[in-house]
Design an enzyme around this catalytic site. Structure first.
Site, PDB file in Angstrom:
ATOM      1  N   PRO A  40       0.812  -1.215   0.000  1.00  0.00           N
ATOM      2  CA  PRO A  40       0.000   0.000   0.000  1.00  0.00           C
ATOM      3  C   PRO A  40       0.853   1.276   0.000  1.00  0.00           C
ATOM      4  CG  PRO A  40      -0.469  -1.426   1.906  1.00  0.00           C
ATOM      5  CD  PRO A  40       0.833  -1.852   1.325  1.00  0.00           C
ATOM      6  N   HIS A  46       3.851  -5.229   2.698  1.00  0.00           N
ATOM      7  CA  HIS A  46       2.765  -5.561   3.609  1.00  0.00           C
ATOM      8  C   HIS A  46       3.007  -6.771   4.533  1.00  0.00           C
ATOM      9  CE1 HIS A  46      -1.212  -5.159   5.040  1.00  0.00           C
ATOM     10  NE2 HIS A  46      -1.794  -4.757   3.939  1.00  0.00           N
ATOM     11  N   SER A  50     -10.803  -1.080   2.864  1.00  0.00           N
ATOM     12  CA  SER A  50     -10.178  -1.022   4.170  1.00  0.00           C
ATOM     13  C   SER A  50     -10.292   0.380   4.743  1.00  0.00           C
ATOM     14  CB  SER A  50      -8.705  -1.396   4.017  1.00  0.00           C
ATOM     15  OG  SER A  50      -8.086  -1.530   5.250  1.00  0.00           O
TER      16      SER A  50
END
Ligand code: COA
Ligand code: HC5
Length: 633
Positions: free
Chosen positions: A128, A350, A561
């Site tokens: 991300p 991640h 999310s």
């Protein structure tokens, strides 16, 4: 020696990892002493939900996304699976045994399944990005000055990690597992031919350097003085100036772009790269650094309203081989990115951690950079930051060219739209006594339904950090109640009062699912556990996992999310299905930052259209609530 030593991220123990990647017994436990450990030991263990409960709940989540025939078929398979003395019961017992024997029955499995076995590039498909509010500077001095402050801020946060003085976090009134904080600095991912690994510098030999990359050239920058104190902002600034002026050539091979490749290809290229001693030492220096700072070249200029979307792709992939994609080491857990035009943010690999610890680090650093600098700088001369050398053989050059090509394809394929929804934030749902997160998720359901006239499997991350070494489970936002609401919303035959009731019911159902998930009672990780247990037991794969419904349930057209931050930042990630959307949001009190991603190669998806629909859906939902007088309800 056939086996190599590697440290698993999930447990703070040393494991032997066989060349096949299988973890075997711990050899020499090294534990973090002090407050951290005593806190960790007080945390509950992740439960294994009851088999029947998961089967029932699974069936309920399928209802809005599969047709009746498939649903009936799955019902039969589930009945067979959970019958007394059946396969389900046996696997469940296996899971319960595993739960008794381990600190967390899921975390090692999750690390390998979700991350280390996943062979797509980490870029776009896993890592991300975070975009910070645009900074005031627009030149090189400003860039260096801010980079120096940022580094000092991260080192300040690191002191809290090292001293174990980080405040324990809470969710729903319960203390959370803090393990992920100990995994985000001084760690890195290593590509393998079939499976990757994640590593962490040993606590007995903590690194004292960071890596800085400018014009594709990497430097080792020592960030501590010989007395152990961190360099001051002024010292860091001077060192960054030295890095800058030693990396003015712009024709260097973008060695870092190798890390953006498909994992098996990168694994092969990696083995070839580190055959050379100089290359191996340089790679090790990057890997073992505390973190990486990327001083980026200016990106193409865009208008103010497109700025955030452009900054989001800068954080997610760097813009392609012509721009900053070679100015990265994508296997490094934390990379802070600072452009000359005031753009600033980070990307992270991640595998070791979820977004919230990264964001709390960011919140700390942003506050730190706002403080005026009072520290006096010692007048000691500092050594020149060491430039890392790479010997580029023709084969390595070929791998770089291939990685550049693949990267440019990914860059062209990723469509990102960032919007600041400025009409309201958490305030409006709260005045209507609704969970803001559930309200936003219903907005997404409505937007999707309006665009496609159907509901889709939807993933929302739920934290499992109430449990020791907990990571995430899935909140399935698409439910029977959400489907009833979205279908009614644009139905002229329905009265507003009925629509409000359906919205309230859907929001309550979502909040109830969230509570179930954060308490370890959701279905997805349990189903995954049963499946992996079957693989471990070498039994044939139960039919429920080969069923069309299972494939539909795991094809997430919406992957979402919530990552709340104190800082007004934008978080982003790519979609997880070729015809899907990735939606990350940061809900603030009076506005919400959204990043919507999609793939250009899919004709049916469009990030900007989805963002517009989402905005409209949220506005329509507020209008509905405000135009339906309370007295009538
Ligand atoms: N009426 C009024 N207020 C309400 C309400 C209601 N019915 N329901 C909730 N609220 C309030 C809450 O008290 C909270 O208040 P605060 O702003 O003072 O903290 C606020 O609204 C937000 O609550 P809600 O929107 O329900 O969500 P949440 O903060 O509980 O978050 C999740 C929900 C799923 C995001 C959270 O449980 C979670 O798991 N977070 C981690 C996700 C994650 O890890 N993401 C990254 C993965 S890498
Ligand atoms: C800086 C924000 C990062 C958010 C990343 C995130 O939400 O990752 C999810 C992790 C998980 O286990 O649910 C995965 N997801 C991006 C596919 C939603």
């Amino acid at each position: 020696m056939l086996s190599i030593l590697a440290r698993t991220m999930a447990k703070d123990l040393w494991y032997k990892v066989k060349p096949c990647g299988r973890l075997v017994r711990p050899v020499a436990p090294t534990r973090i002493p002090g407050r951290y450990l005593s806190h960790q030991e007080g945390l509950p263990k992740l439960p294994v939900p009851a088999l029947q409960q998961t089967c029932e709940r699974y069936l309920a989540t399928l209802e809005p996304i599969v047709d009746e025939e498939e649903l009936n078929h799955t019902k039969e398979l589930l009945a067979e699976f959970q019958k007394a003395g059946g396969v389900g019961e046996r696997l469940q017992k296996g899971l319960e045994r595993r739960a008794r024997k381990t600190e967390n029955w899921l975390s090692d499995w999750w690390l390998t399944t979700a991350y280390l076995d996943y062979r797509m590039p980490v870029v776009v498909h896993s890592s991300p990005g975070v975009v910070l509010p645009r900074l005031e500077f627009s030149d090189r001095q400003g860039q260096m000055r801010f980079a120096a402050k940022l580094i000092a801020g991260v080192l300040d946060f690191k002191t809290m990690i090292d001293n174990e003085t980080l405040p324990v976090e809470y969710l729903g009134g319960k203390q959370l597992c803090m393990n992920q904080y100990y995994q985000i600095l001084s760690s890195w991912r290593v590509p393998g031919l079939k499976r990757d690994s994640v590593n962490h510098a040993h606590r007995s030999r903590p690194p004292t350097h960071i890596t800085v990359v400018h014009n594709f050239q990497f430097f080792v920058l020592d960030v501590y003085n010989s007395d152990g104190t961190p360099l001051t902002v002024d010292q860091l600034y001077m060192q960054l100036e030295k890095v800058w002026s030693s990396s003015l050539q712009t024709n260097k091979e973008p060695i870092g772009i190798l890390t953006s490749n498909q994992r098996n290809s990168w694994g092969k290229a990696y083995n070839n790269l580190i055959k050379d001693k100089t290359n191996k030492d340089s790679v090790r220096a990057i890997q073992k650094s505390i973190f990486t700072v990327c001083l980026d070249a200016p990106m193409p200029c865009v208008s103010d309203d497109l700025y955030r979307s452009r900054a989001a792709v800068q954080m997610l992939h760097g813009g392609g081989s012509r721009w900053n994609s070679g100015n990265r080491w994508f296997d490094k857990t934390l990379q802070f990115i600072i452009g000359e035009d005031g753009s600033c943010g980070l990307m992270y690999e991640h595998a070791p951690a979820e977004g919230p610890p990264i964001v709390s680090l960011i919140d700390h650093v942003v506050e730190y950079t706002k403080k005026s600098e009072m520290v006096r700088t010692p007048m000691v001369p500092l050594p020149m930051p060491q430039k890392l050398r790479f010997n580029i053989t023709p084969e390595i050059k070929k791998d770089i060219e291939k990685a550049k090509q693949n990267m440019n394809i990914m860059v062209h394929d990723l469509d990102v739209k960032v919007i600041v929804f400025s009409h309201f934030g958490k305030n409006v749902p709260k005045t209507h006594k609704m969970s803001p997160d559930a309200f936003i998720q219903m907005g997404l359901q409505l937007a999707y339904y309006r665009m496609y006239q159907r509901c889709c499997a939807t993933y929302e991350s739920a934290s499992l950090r109430m449990f020791k070494l907990g990571r995430t489970d899935t909140i399935r936002s698409c439910s029977i109640d959400s489907a009833n609401f979205v279908k009614a919303m644009d139905d002229p035959a329905k009265q507003n009062i009925e629509k409000v009731t359906l919205l309230e019911k859907a929001v309550k159902a979502h909040r109830a699912y969230t509570d179930m998930a954060i308490h370890g009672q959701a279905i997805d990780r349990h189903l995954l556990g049963l499946k992996l247990q079957a693989i471990e037991d070498l039994t044939s794969m139960p039919e429920i996992f080969m069923d069309t419904s299972y494939a539909v349930a795991n094809h997430y057209n919406l992957s979402t999310s919530q990552v709340p931050a104190k800082t007004d930042c934008v978080m982003c990630f790519g979609p997880v299905a070729p015809d899907g959307y990735g939606v990350c949001y940061n809900p603030m009190a009076e506005h919400i930052n959204f990043a919507v991603s999609a793939f250009n190669s899919c004709n049916e998806t469009n990030a900007a259209h989805m963002a517009e629909r989402l905005e409209q859906a949220l506005l329509d939902m507020r209008m509905l609530l405000e135009s339906t007088p309370k007295a009538k309800l």
